[in-house]
Design a protein around this motif. Structure first.
Motif, short mmCIF file in Angstrom:
data_model
loop_
_atom_site.label_atom_id
_atom_site.label_comp_id
_atom_site.label_asym_id
_atom_site.label_seq_id
_atom_site.Cartn_x
_atom_site.Cartn_y
_atom_site.Cartn_z
N ARG A 283 39.14 106.65 79.74
CA ARG A 283 38.93 106.47 78.30
C ARG A 283 40.11 105.67 77.75
O ARG A 283 41.27 106.07 77.90
CB ARG A 283 38.85 107.81 77.59
CG ARG A 283 37.68 108.70 78.02
CD ARG A 283 37.61 109.91 77.10
NE ARG A 283 36.65 110.92 77.57
CZ ARG A 283 36.98 111.98 78.27
NH1 ARG A 283 38.26 112.18 78.60
NH2 ARG A 283 36.06 112.85 78.66
N VAL A 284 39.82 104.56 77.12
CA VAL A 284 40.84 103.72 76.50
C VAL A 284 40.42 103.45 75.05
O VAL A 284 39.25 103.63 74.70
CB VAL A 284 41.03 102.39 77.26
CG1 VAL A 284 41.49 102.63 78.68
CG2 VAL A 284 39.75 101.56 77.24
N PRO A 285 41.35 103.02 74.19
CA PRO A 285 40.95 102.65 72.83
C PRO A 285 39.86 101.58 72.84
O PRO A 285 39.82 100.72 73.72
CB PRO A 285 42.26 102.12 72.23
CG PRO A 285 43.33 102.82 72.99
CD PRO A 285 42.81 102.95 74.39
N LYS A 286 38.98 101.63 71.85
CA LYS A 286 37.84 100.71 71.80
C LYS A 286 38.25 99.25 71.84
O LYS A 286 37.53 98.39 72.37
CB LYS A 286 37.00 100.99 70.55
CG LYS A 286 36.27 102.33 70.59
CD LYS A 286 35.42 102.52 69.34
CE LYS A 286 34.68 103.85 69.41
NZ LYS A 286 33.83 104.08 68.19
N LEU A 287 39.42 98.95 71.28
CA LEU A 287 39.88 97.56 71.27
C LEU A 287 40.01 97.01 72.69
O LEU A 287 39.63 95.86 72.96
CB LEU A 287 41.23 97.46 70.55
CG LEU A 287 41.90 96.07 70.57
CD1 LEU A 287 41.03 95.05 69.84
CD2 LEU A 287 43.29 96.13 69.95
N PHE A 288 40.51 97.84 73.62
CA PHE A 288 40.68 97.38 75.00
C PHE A 288 39.34 97.18 75.69
O PHE A 288 39.18 96.26 76.49
CB PHE A 288 41.57 98.35 75.77
CG PHE A 288 43.00 98.34 75.33
CD1 PHE A 288 43.85 97.32 75.73
CD2 PHE A 288 43.49 99.33 74.49
CE1 PHE A 288 45.18 97.28 75.30
CE2 PHE A 288 44.81 99.31 74.06
CZ PHE A 288 45.66 98.28 74.46
N ASN A 289 38.37 98.03 75.38
CA ASN A 289 37.04 97.81 75.94
C ASN A 289 36.44 96.51 75.41
O ASN A 289 35.77 95.77 76.14
CB ASN A 289 36.11 98.98 75.60
CG ASN A 289 36.33 100.17 76.52
OD1 ASN A 289 36.68 100.01 77.69
ND2 ASN A 289 36.13 101.37 75.99
N ASN A 294 34.72 96.04 78.90
CA ASN A 294 34.38 97.41 79.31
C ASN A 294 34.81 97.72 80.75
O ASN A 294 34.17 98.51 81.44
CB ASN A 294 32.87 97.65 79.18
CG ASN A 294 32.45 97.89 77.74
OD1 ASN A 294 33.23 98.33 76.91
ND2 ASN A 294 31.20 97.58 77.44
N SER A 296 37.06 99.53 81.77
CA SER A 296 37.43 100.94 81.94
C SER A 296 36.27 101.78 82.47
O SER A 296 36.47 102.84 83.04
CB SER A 296 37.92 101.53 80.62
OG SER A 296 36.86 101.60 79.67
N ASP A 331 41.04 110.55 80.42
CA ASP A 331 41.84 109.77 79.47
C ASP A 331 42.84 108.92 80.25
O ASP A 331 43.42 109.38 81.25
CB ASP A 331 42.61 110.70 78.53
CG ASP A 331 41.69 111.39 77.53
OD1 ASP A 331 40.56 110.90 77.31
OD2 ASP A 331 42.09 112.44 76.99
#
Length: 377
Positions: A283-289, A294, A296, A331
């Motif tokens: 799970r990473v912050p949405k910005l990184f996805n 995606n 992650s 996480d």
């Protein structure tokens, strides 16, 4: 599902193959999920343009006052992220049919992988063919080293760089920017210089065909020529090279290695390719996805390597519904802490040990007692 699994759910044999997961879940996904994702091609080209723009600005850095050079650092960061995106977009391209013409596909892939020092023919062999079909088995070139393997230079460097109970902070930081290059050098040299499947300095050596070997050698020379052209364009000026070549590469490689380390290195080995056991999604912050296609969602990718990455969240929801007791979803911070609290060499398929074999720790994602997992965290 989080990291803490009950003892009843940790004995997960018999293994389920990737094909079995795909067969069950594919009818539950929309048909368009398996259409070519053309956006990955555009992202690749856009980030090539960002890098070219960055080098164009850096060409005149010798005319900047020393007091203003710090203003280039945001460009270095953006260029570093572009290197990450180039790998992930080219990765998606080579798993899909977004470009059907083989010559154009090969050319675009070569441009996308140049700063990663990876000839596309080599990438298709080491990643698509070897890694995906043999994930975290004894034959996977991307796995941890086995304790029983010789303590050669390849194993020593990986032990020096990778996050573990033994790693020194200084070498961990150095390794974040250089481990990708060592990974490429280790496997490329094995294929180009020997190609017998017997070299002992990669985790698992493999062979390619004569045609592939020639293509890899040619593509590597083109990549080398492009790198030299960039250095010549920047005039071998130390400040220009530091800010627009080395720093973006270090940033890009560090970002890539964070994902690479968490993808499989915490998992047990499996003889049968069971991606829910031998892979991890983080799970990473949405910005990184958003920025990183995606990536992650790594277990999801191993279940459906050719799917449009925009549909990974739907695959994850299905995995949680049907295989929640098997699915490793962690996480990002917890995954990193676990890496730093476990040795990095396989003593057995389900235990880790250090280089000297003095510390033995059960794989934290499949140990028999969830208390061990809580202690590791």
């Amino acid at each position: 599902m989080d990291l803490q699994k009950s003892a009843n759910n940790t004995t997960l044999e018999p293994w389920i193959s990737q094909a079995e997961y795909a067969k069950k879940l594919r009818p539950l996904l929309p048909v368009e999920a398996f259409f070519p994702n053309y956006s990955s091609v555009w992202l690749l080209l856009i980030n090539v343009a960002i890098l070219v723009l960055g080098w164009g600005i850096a060409h005149d850095l010798d005319q900047w006052s020393w007091g203003w050079l710090w203003l280039y650092l945001p460009f270095s960061l953006v260029m570093g992220n572009s290197i990450i995106v180039l790998l992930f977009s080219t990765h998606d391209l080579l798993h899909s049919k977004a470009i059907k013409h083989p010559s154009i596909r090969q050319f675009v892939s070569l441009i996308g992988l140049t700063l990663l020092w990876s000839p596309p023919t080599f990438w298709k062999a080491v990643h698509n063919r070897e890694h995906h079909s043999k994930t975290n088995s004894s034959h996977d070139p991307d796995r941890n080293y086995l304790y029983e393997q010789p303590n050669n230079w390849g194993k020593w460097i990986q032990n020096l760089f990778v996050p573990s109970t033994e790693v020194h902070l200084f070498w961990l930081v150095v390794g974040m920017g250089h481990a990708w290059g060592m990974h490429m050098f280790r496997n490329l040299s094995s294929v180009l210089l020997f190609n017998n499947g017997l070299t002992n300095y990669p985790p698992a050596a493999f062979k390619v065909s004569l045609k592939e070997r020639k293509a890899i050698a040619f593509e590597f020379l083109v990549i080398l020529a492009i790198h030299l052209s960039i250095l010549f364009y920047l005039g071998f000026h130390p400040v220009k090279l530091l800010l627009s070549y080395f720093l973006p590469i270090w940033i890009g490689y560090a970002g890539i290695m964070f994902y690479v380390y968490t993808n499989h290195m915490l998992c047990r080995m499996t003889d049968i390719n069971d991606p829910l056991i031998n892979s991890v999604s983080i799970r990473v912050p949405k910005l990184f996805n958003l920025l990183h296609l995606n990536f992650s969602y790594h277990t999801e990718h191993h279940v459906f390597p050719g799917i449009n990455s925009n549909y990974y969240p739907q695959v994850q929801a299905l995995l949680q519904t049907y295989y929640g007791d098997r699915f490793n979803l962690i996480d990002a911070g917890k995954a990193w802490r676990l890496l730093l609290k476990t040795p990095r060499h396989y003593k057995t398929e389900n235990t880790f040990t250090d280089l000297k074999g003095e510390k033995i720790v059960s794989c934290p994602l499949s140990c028999d007692d969830d208390i061990d997992i809580r202690n590791a965290l």
